[in-house]
Scaffold this active site. Structure first.
Site: not given
Length: 313
Positions: A30, A124, A283, A233, A32
């Site tokens: 998958s 966040d 993912h 990140f 994103e």
């Protein structure tokens, strides 16, 4: 982690043979994406979507900005993917700076648009580094959001997991307890934040199983081509960046093609070692760039299917 005989054999093969020799591609993937901010970025996003679509992903997800800052763009992107591609689309949804009524409205809009999968997140804080504060009339956390979504519609729900613990978690045990609350509230699976050590994932999976979590925990893979960006990140999600990664990318600032080759190799080797430990779902955080994810999938044996076959599947 206790390995079965078949996993031990696979692990041995991974060490004895070339890492990617005759990989069978017996895995689900998958991807994103994030919603585009400009027309140029929109064109780049759709080029990435069309590149990855023939790999027949289980689903593709679209992120949601802090405080709903990308609400309209996220909704438009998810709706277009659902409308114009053969890929199931999942929409990210957060609790940040929104009442329950506002979040429910967004969820209802997704349902009306045919979206059946939500990635439910606490979210966040809008100001990086500030402490998280729940909206006084909103969902208090991701577990609360999952329960609210379950009351609205029979969504498929994914939640986040943190192999190296969320920065807000007091301890690893508290982090696992929070994940269990999200699963117990009705989440179907967890998708991890990125990590760079297979042992981090396997230790986390074992701790989750010991806590009674039986839902699938899908590893999230971030192909790194910009170490500085990745470090930013990582600071937000509690991931550790090993020193060897910095050293591998040294001297490549002005060589984007070389950086991409190194990035694909690192991520593919991580996936190969996870596969040897029994992982069959991956993912990918694409950052709206398809080629790295495509190359990694190719090395793992995932091959394109004709789009019309995907649509008929």
């Amino acid at each position: 982690m206790t390995l079965s005989i078949s996993q031990l054999q696979e692990a041995r093969r991974a060490l004895d043979a070339p890492l990617f020799a005759d990989m069978p591609g017996d895995m689900a993937v998958s991807f994103e994406f994030f919603p585009p901010k400009t027309d140029r970025m929109d064109a780049g996003l759709w080029e990435a979507i069309r590149t990855l679509e023939p790999l027949a992903p289980e689903f593709v997800s679209v992120t949601y900005g802090a405080g709903g800052s990308t609400r309209e763009r996220t909704h438009a992107t998810v709706a277009r993917i659902s409308r114009e591609t053969a890929m199931p689309a999942a929409a990210h949804l957060t609790c940040v700076e929104a009442s329950k009524a506002e979040v429910d409205q967004v969820a209802n809009e997704y349902w009306a648009a045919g979206v059946r999968h939500i990635v439910a997140l606490r979210g966040d804080p809008p100001v990086p580094g500030s402490p998280y504060q729940a909206h006084p009339g909103g969902y208090q956390n991701a577990a609360d959001l999952v329960a609210g979504l379950r009351r609205l519609h029979p969504f498929e729900v994914s939640v986040a997991a943190y192999p190296e613990s969320h920065p807000d978690s007091r301890t690893q045990d508290a982090d696992i307890e929070n994940l269990k609350r999200k699963i117990d509230a009705g989440a179907n699976r967890a998708i991890t934040q990125f990590f760079f050590s297979p042992e981090a994932y396997f230790r986390f999976r074992d701790r989750a199983a010991a806590a009674g979590i039986t839902a699938e925990i899908v590893p999230g893979i971030l192909p790194v081509s910009n170490v500085a960006q990745t470090r930013k990140f990582a600071g937000m999600c509690g991931a550790a960046i090993p020193g060897w990664m910095d050293r591998l990318f040294e001297g490549l600032d002005d060589r984007p093609t070389a950086r991409s080759l190194v990035a694909a190799t690192i991520a593919a080797e991580l996936c190969r070692r996870l596969y040897a430990g029994g992982v069959r779902n991956f993912h990918f955080y694409t950052l709206n760039r398809a080629e790295l994810a495509y190359a990694i999938c190719h090395m793992l044996g995932v091959r394109p299917r004709a789009v019309e076959q995907v649509a008929a599947a």
